[in-house]
Motif scaffolding. Structure first.
Motif, PDB file in Angstrom:
ATOM      1  N   UNK A  73      -9.477  12.656   4.482  1.00 53.91           N
ATOM      2  CA  UNK A  73      -9.408  13.487   3.275  1.00 53.91           C
ATOM      3  C   UNK A  73      -8.049  14.130   3.107  1.00 53.91           C
ATOM      4  N   UNK A  74      -7.226  14.121   4.132  1.00 56.48           N
ATOM      5  CA  UNK A  74      -5.913  14.767   4.056  1.00 56.48           C
ATOM      6  C   UNK A  74      -4.826  13.833   3.519  1.00 56.48           C
ATOM      7  N   UNK A  75      -5.151  12.556   3.349  1.00 56.36           N
ATOM      8  CA  UNK A  75      -4.149  11.601   2.885  1.00 56.36           C
ATOM      9  C   UNK A  75      -4.705  10.727   1.783  1.00 56.36           C
ATOM     10  N   UNK A  76      -3.895   9.768   1.352  1.00 56.44           N
ATOM     11  CA  UNK A  76      -4.323   8.847   0.303  1.00 56.44           C
ATOM     12  C   UNK A  76      -3.654   7.505   0.525  1.00 56.44           C
TER      13      UNK A  76
ATOM     14  N   UNK B 253      -3.966  13.780  10.732  1.00 57.26           N
ATOM     15  CA  UNK B 253      -4.248  12.370  10.465  1.00 57.26           C
ATOM     16  C   UNK B 253      -3.064  11.474  10.779  1.00 57.26           C
ATOM     17  N   UNK B 254      -1.889  12.056  10.951  1.00 54.90           N
ATOM     18  CA  UNK B 254      -0.688  11.252  11.176  1.00 54.90           C
ATOM     19  C   UNK B 254      -0.822  10.371  12.411  1.00 54.90           C
ATOM     20  N   UNK B 255      -1.338  10.923  13.489  1.00 56.03           N
ATOM     21  CA  UNK B 255      -1.480  10.152  14.725  1.00 56.03           C
ATOM     22  C   UNK B 255      -2.472   9.001  14.548  1.00 56.03           C
ATOM     23  N   UNK B 256      -3.524   9.220  13.760  1.00 53.91           N
ATOM     24  CA  UNK B 256      -4.515   8.165  13.536  1.00 53.91           C
ATOM     25  C   UNK B 256      -3.908   7.018  12.725  1.00 53.91           C
ATOM     26  N   UNK B 257      -3.109   7.352  11.709  1.00 54.74           N
ATOM     27  CA  UNK B 257      -2.445   6.322  10.918  1.00 54.74           C
ATOM     28  C   UNK B 257      -1.458   5.542  11.777  1.00 54.74           C
TER      29      UNK B 257
ATOM     30  N   UNK C 118       0.847  -1.190   0.000  1.00 47.20           N
ATOM     31  CA  UNK C 118       0.000   0.000   0.000  1.00 47.20           C
ATOM     32  C   UNK C 118       0.881   1.238   0.000  1.00 47.20           C
ATOM     33  N   UNK C 119       0.620   2.133  -0.938  1.00 43.25           N
ATOM     34  CA  UNK C 119       1.317   3.415  -0.960  1.00 43.25           C
ATOM     35  C   UNK C 119       0.522   4.396  -0.114  1.00 43.25           C
ATOM     36  N   UNK C 120       1.184   4.979   0.873  1.00 42.18           N
ATOM     37  CA  UNK C 120       0.539   5.900   1.805  1.00 42.18           C
ATOM     38  C   UNK C 120       1.106   7.293   1.603  1.00 42.18           C
ATOM     39  N   UNK C 121       0.251   8.238   1.282  1.00 41.36           N
ATOM     40  CA  UNK C 121       0.651   9.643   1.164  1.00 41.36           C
ATOM     41  C   UNK C 121      -0.034  10.413   2.280  1.00 41.36           C
ATOM     42  N   UNK C 122       0.766  11.190   3.010  1.00 38.56           N
ATOM     43  CA  UNK C 122       0.244  11.835   4.210  1.00 38.56           C
ATOM     44  C   UNK C 122       1.186  12.940   4.650  1.00 38.56           C
ATOM     45  N   UNK C 123       0.637  14.038   5.122  1.00 39.44           N
ATOM     46  CA  UNK C 123       1.446  15.081   5.748  1.00 39.44           C
ATOM     47  C   UNK C 123       1.826  14.608   7.144  1.00 39.44           C
TER      48      UNK C 123
ATOM     49  N   UNK D 187       5.572  10.269   1.916  1.00 39.29           N
ATOM     50  CA  UNK D 187       5.191   9.004   1.285  1.00 39.29           C
ATOM     51  C   UNK D 187       5.856   7.812   1.973  1.00 39.29           C
ATOM     52  N   UNK D 188       5.061   6.766   2.200  1.00 36.50           N
ATOM     53  CA  UNK D 188       5.555   5.525   2.797  1.00 36.50           C
ATOM     54  C   UNK D 188       4.964   4.347   2.029  1.00 36.50           C
ATOM     55  N   UNK D 189       5.675   3.236   2.061  1.00 41.72           N
ATOM     56  CA  UNK D 189       5.181   1.987   1.494  1.00 41.72           C
ATOM     57  C   UNK D 189       4.900   1.035   2.644  1.00 41.72           C
ATOM     58  N   UNK D 190       3.683   0.520   2.712  1.00 44.58           N
ATOM     59  CA  UNK D 190       3.294  -0.435   3.749  1.00 44.58           C
ATOM     60  C   UNK D 190       3.238  -1.816   3.100  1.00 44.58           C
ATOM     61  N   UNK D 191       4.084  -2.733   3.586  1.00 51.26           N
ATOM     62  CA  UNK D 191       4.158  -4.091   3.045  1.00 51.26           C
ATOM     63  C   UNK D 191       3.507  -5.036   4.051  1.00 51.26           C
ATOM     64  N   UNK D 192       2.515  -5.761   3.603  1.00 47.69           N
ATOM     65  CA  UNK D 192       1.748  -6.636   4.487  1.00 47.69           C
ATOM     66  C   UNK D 192       1.840  -8.082   4.003  1.00 47.69           C
ATOM     67  N   UNK D 193       2.783  -8.877   4.538  1.00 49.11           N
ATOM     68  CA  UNK D 193       2.944 -10.262   4.071  1.00 49.11           C
ATOM     69  C   UNK D 193       1.715 -11.130   4.307  1.00 49.11           C
ATOM     70  N   UNK D 194       0.984 -10.855   5.389  1.00 54.27           N
ATOM     71  CA  UNK D 194      -0.159 -11.700   5.738  1.00 54.27           C
ATOM     72  C   UNK D 194      -1.427 -11.347   4.963  1.00 54.27           C
ATOM     73  N   UNK D 195      -1.420 -10.208   4.281  1.00 55.93           N
ATOM     74  CA  UNK D 195      -2.618  -9.808   3.550  1.00 55.93           C
ATOM     75  C   UNK D 195      -3.798  -9.559   4.453  1.00 55.93           C
ATOM     76  N   UNK D 196      -3.589  -8.810   5.518  1.00 53.85           N
ATOM     77  CA  UNK D 196      -4.657  -8.530   6.489  1.00 53.85           C
ATOM     78  C   UNK D 196      -5.881  -7.946   5.782  1.00 53.85           C
ATOM     79  N   UNK D 197      -7.052  -8.546   5.974  1.00 61.66           N
ATOM     80  CA  UNK D 197      -8.223  -8.132   5.194  1.00 61.66           C
ATOM     81  C   UNK D 197      -8.720  -6.727   5.488  1.00 61.66           C
TER      82      UNK D 197
END
Length: 202
Positions: free
Chosen positions: A107-110, A51-55, A41-46, A85-95
């Motif tokens: 709305x502030x991130x993607x 929203x940073x604390x919630x992520x 997952x590509x994560x874009x966020x200020x 920008x961060x890349x989140x790698x999830x080996x287990x494929x959490x649903x």
């Protein structure tokens, strides 16, 4: 004959399935392993935004700082790619992970799933000696400690280098664009075929 639709299951195939056996058969100072397909997952966020604390609460860790990666309690790897920008790698494929990240980013991130964009190739042993043949990075323990993440060229391909372990039994994970995966795999096989070219790593 009518199509009953009894078995339409598709099996996911990786770009390096055809190379996996040859890579795993490398013997000598290094070994190579193709990791199973993972969710990306590509994560874009200020990072300074609300929203940073919630992520970070969803991930269970602070977002990693410049040129680093971190592991979450759930086993995901979060890689810094840029200032927002961060890349989140999830080996287990959490649903539920994607939905949770989207809700937290608001709305502030993607959050964009990019599971087909990269594939992971792990080089173990004298990884520094092998990769020095095609990378201009200093992958020694002081410049590239465990937890470091660097993006640079390996030969003619842009690769993200993750330092998983260091020392004589080092492990460097290469995050390779799928379109360049076979090129990088062929490069590794060729580079590993000439042990006399290994420089002293330590």
């Amino acid at each position: 004959m009518a199509d009953t639709g009894a078995d339409r299951t598709l099996t996911a195939r990786g770009a390096l399935d055809s190379h996996a056996a040859r890579l795993s058969s490398i013997a000598g100072p290094v070994t190579a392993e193709v990791l199973p397909l993972q969710r990306h997952y590509d994560l874009r966020l200020n990072p300074a935004g609300p929203a940073s604390a919630d992520v970070e609460a969803v991930l269970g860790i602070p977002l990693p700082a410049v040129l680093s990666w971190s592991r979450t309690p759930g086993g995901q790897t979060v890689v810094w790619l840029g200032p927002d920008e961060w890349l989140v790698i999830d080996p287990a494929g959490s649903p539920d992970l994607e939905a949770q990240l989207r809700a937290a980013a608001g709305v502030d991130g993607a959050v964009v799933e990019q599971s087909g964009q990269r594939i992971s190739l792990v080089i173990s042993g004298d990884a520094r000696g092998l990769l020095a043949k095609g990378a201009g990075l200093d992958l020694g323990p002081s410049a590239f400690p465990v937890g470091a993440a660097q993006q640079s060229h390996l030969a003619q391909a842009v690769v993200v280098f993750l330092s998983r372990e260091q020392g004589y039994d080092a492990r460097v994970e290469l995050l390779v664009r799928t379109s360049f995966a076979r090129y990088v795999a062929d490069w590794v096989l060729d580079a590993a075929s000439d042990p006399l070219a290994y420089p002293a790593s330590f």
